[in-house]
Scaffold this motif. Structure first.
Motif, PDB file in Angstrom:
ATOM      1  N   LEU A  61       0.857  -1.181   0.000  1.00 35.05           N
ATOM      2  CA  LEU A  61       0.000   0.000   0.000  1.00 35.05           C
ATOM      3  C   LEU A  61       0.895   1.233   0.000  1.00 35.05           C
ATOM      4  CD1 LEU A  61      -3.238   0.557   1.994  1.00 35.05           C
ATOM      5  CD2 LEU A  61      -1.443   2.300   2.074  1.00 35.05           C
ATOM      6  N   ILE A  62       0.637   2.170  -0.920  1.00 33.31           N
ATOM      7  CA  ILE A  62       1.480   3.357  -1.069  1.00 33.31           C
ATOM      8  C   ILE A  62       0.627   4.606  -0.875  1.00 33.31           C
ATOM      9  CG2 ILE A  62       3.091   4.616  -2.537  1.00 33.31           C
ATOM     10  CD1 ILE A  62       3.517   2.023  -4.117  1.00 33.31           C
ATOM     11  N   GLY A  63       0.930   5.380   0.166  1.00 33.93           N
ATOM     12  CA  GLY A  63       0.254   6.640   0.396  1.00 33.93           C
ATOM     13  C   GLY A  63       1.036   7.802  -0.193  1.00 33.93           C
ATOM     14  N   GLN A  64       0.611   9.021   0.155  1.00 38.80           N
ATOM     15  CA  GLN A  64       1.287  10.215  -0.364  1.00 38.80           C
ATOM     16  C   GLN A  64       2.455  10.620   0.529  1.00 38.80           C
ATOM     17  OE1 GLN A  64      -0.808  13.647  -2.187  1.00 38.80           O
ATOM     18  NE2 GLN A  64      -0.056  14.850  -0.447  1.00 38.80           N
ATOM     19  N   ALA A 117       0.886  23.893   3.320  1.00 40.85           N
ATOM     20  CA  ALA A 117       0.921  24.724   2.120  1.00 40.85           C
ATOM     21  C   ALA A 117       0.506  26.147   2.477  1.00 40.85           C
ATOM     22  CB  ALA A 117      -0.012  24.147   1.060  1.00 40.85           C
ATOM     23  N   LYS A 118       0.908  27.109   1.650  1.00 39.60           N
ATOM     24  CA  LYS A 118       0.584  28.513   1.927  1.00 39.60           C
ATOM     25  C   LYS A 118      -0.916  28.760   1.936  1.00 39.60           C
ATOM     26  CE  LYS A 118       4.923  30.412   0.140  1.00 39.60           C
ATOM     27  NZ  LYS A 118       5.551  31.282  -0.879  1.00 39.60           N
ATOM     28  N   GLY A 119      -1.646  28.058   1.085  1.00 35.84           N
ATOM     29  CA  GLY A 119      -3.088  28.259   1.011  1.00 35.84           C
ATOM     30  C   GLY A 119      -3.883  27.410   1.981  1.00 35.84           C
ATOM     31  N   GLY A 120      -3.199  26.676   2.845  1.00 38.39           N
ATOM     32  CA  GLY A 120      -3.880  25.767   3.769  1.00 38.39           C
ATOM     33  C   GLY A 120      -3.753  24.335   3.327  1.00 38.39           C
ATOM     34  N   GLY A 121      -3.928  23.423   4.234  1.00 39.35           N
ATOM     35  CA  GLY A 121      -3.758  22.011   3.921  1.00 39.35           C
ATOM     36  C   GLY A 121      -2.295  21.619   3.920  1.00 39.35           C
ATOM     37  N   ASP A 122      -2.031  20.351   3.731  1.00 39.82           N
ATOM     38  CA  ASP A 122      -0.654  19.854   3.717  1.00 39.82           C
ATOM     39  C   ASP A 122       0.002  20.132   2.374  1.00 39.82           C
ATOM     40  OD1 ASP A 122      -1.296  18.937   6.201  1.00 39.82           O
ATOM     41  OD2 ASP A 122      -1.338  16.809   5.664  1.00 39.82           O
ATOM     42  N   ARG A 123       1.271  20.501   2.419  1.00 45.05           N
ATOM     43  CA  ARG A 123       2.032  20.751   1.192  1.00 45.05           C
ATOM     44  C   ARG A 123       2.270  19.437   0.438  1.00 45.05           C
ATOM     45  NH1 ARG A 123       7.375  20.579  -0.375  1.00 45.05           N
ATOM     46  NH2 ARG A 123       8.094  19.986   1.715  1.00 45.05           N
ATOM     47  N   LYS A 124       2.182  19.493  -0.865  1.00 44.43           N
ATOM     48  CA  LYS A 124       2.482  18.324  -1.688  1.00 44.43           C
ATOM     49  C   LYS A 124       3.993  18.212  -1.849  1.00 44.43           C
ATOM     50  CE  LYS A 124       1.294  16.378  -6.233  1.00 44.43           C
ATOM     51  NZ  LYS A 124       0.524  16.631  -7.480  1.00 44.43           N
ATOM     52  N   PRO A 125       4.571  17.021  -1.675  1.00 40.98           N
ATOM     53  CA  PRO A 125       6.017  16.880  -1.881  1.00 40.98           C
ATOM     54  C   PRO A 125       6.425  17.364  -3.267  1.00 40.98           C
ATOM     55  CG  PRO A 125       5.093  14.881  -0.921  1.00 40.98           C
ATOM     56  CD  PRO A 125       3.927  15.743  -1.305  1.00 40.98           C
ATOM     57  N   ASP A 126       7.568  18.043  -3.349  1.00 42.83           N
ATOM     58  CA  ASP A 126       8.006  18.545  -4.655  1.00 42.83           C
ATOM     59  C   ASP A 126       8.748  17.446  -5.419  1.00 42.83           C
ATOM     60  OD1 ASP A 126      10.802  18.531  -3.984  1.00 42.83           O
ATOM     61  OD2 ASP A 126      10.622  20.499  -3.057  1.00 42.83           O
TER      62      ASP A 126
END
Length: 240
Positions: A61-64, A117-126
């Motif tokens: 199982l692979i999450g983000q 993230a700047k707009g809210g929520g968790d930042r997506k890995p780059d």
């Protein structure tokens, strides 16, 4: 702290080769986890590194990436999204969270919390962070040689299948793919985040139910959960 050496129980001649293979895989995974715990390659990531136990499972199982709580709790999918994910599996497979964690290897595209993230929520890995962590994921695939891969969420789906389109194009079907040199069946799932409405509205509700049925019917799921303690009677609230 170094794990104590693992020992095999008394086994028959027929059982011993498979048990030795499993033990060797578990020891290699534990060694990889020690390397992961020492990793400081991504300056924007917030530690600690999060991983599950070294389960030598044929289901991957692979999450983000971990959320803000998983690091302190020391395991993946340990907060609200995890509770939703485990409700899905309980309804589909009839197994509890603890049994799932013992029988499915849990990985992720990134192993540390990316921050907010700047707009809210968790930042997506780059892309660079994904690339650095991909080395560890490739090694896990090489050790496990999974027969069934379960990418959870659009980022994991993209890494496994290269799919960047709508989730409706991949959820609810089984595909065959080559991932880090290993051929496996792939059944994608949406991310169980409470912020997402995809799995709470149509066609997401129906496609999620179809995906969970495919997992339940897969031969590797039958093998992995044979003998597992059943969950309590009744379908959990919110399950498809």
């Amino acid at each position: 702290m170094r794990r104590p050496a693992l020992r095999l129980p008394v086994l028959s001649a027929e059982e011993r080769p498979a048990a030795e293979e499993r033990l060797a895989a578990e020891e290699r995974l534990a060694a990889l986890h020690r390397e992961l715990e020492a990793c400081r390659a991504c300056p924007k990531m917030i530690g600690p590194v999060v991983h599950g136990p070294p389960v030598p499972s044929r289901i991957l199982l692979i999450g983000q990436a971990p959320g803000p709580r998983e690091g302190s709790l020391g395991r993946p999918f340990a907060w609200t999204a995890g509770r939703t994910l485990f409700r899905w599996f309980e309804a589909a497979l009839g197994v509890r969270e603890d049994e799932l964690r013992r029988r499915v290897y849990m990985s992720a595209v990134a192993r540390c919390f990316p921050g907010k993230a700047k707009g809210g929520g968790d930042r997506k890995p780059d892309p660079e962070e994904i690339l650095r962590c991909r080395t560890h994921l490739a090694r896990e695939v090489g050790i496990l040689e999974p027969r069934l891969i379960l990418p959870v969420g659009s980022l994991a789906v993209e890494q496994v299948l290269g799919h960047r389109g709508p989730l409706a194009g991949v959820i609810g079907e089984a595909r065959r793919a080559r991932f880090h040199g290993v051929e496996a069946d792939v059944i994608c799932l949406p991310h169980p985040s409470g912020a997402s409405t995809w799995h709470k509205t149509e066609p997401g509700i129906s496609l999620l139910g179809r995906a969970l049925r495919l997992i339940a019917e897969h031969p590797e799921a039958a093998r992995a959960f044979a003998g597992a303690a059943p969950a309590a009677a009744g379908v959990p609230d919110g399950a498809p």
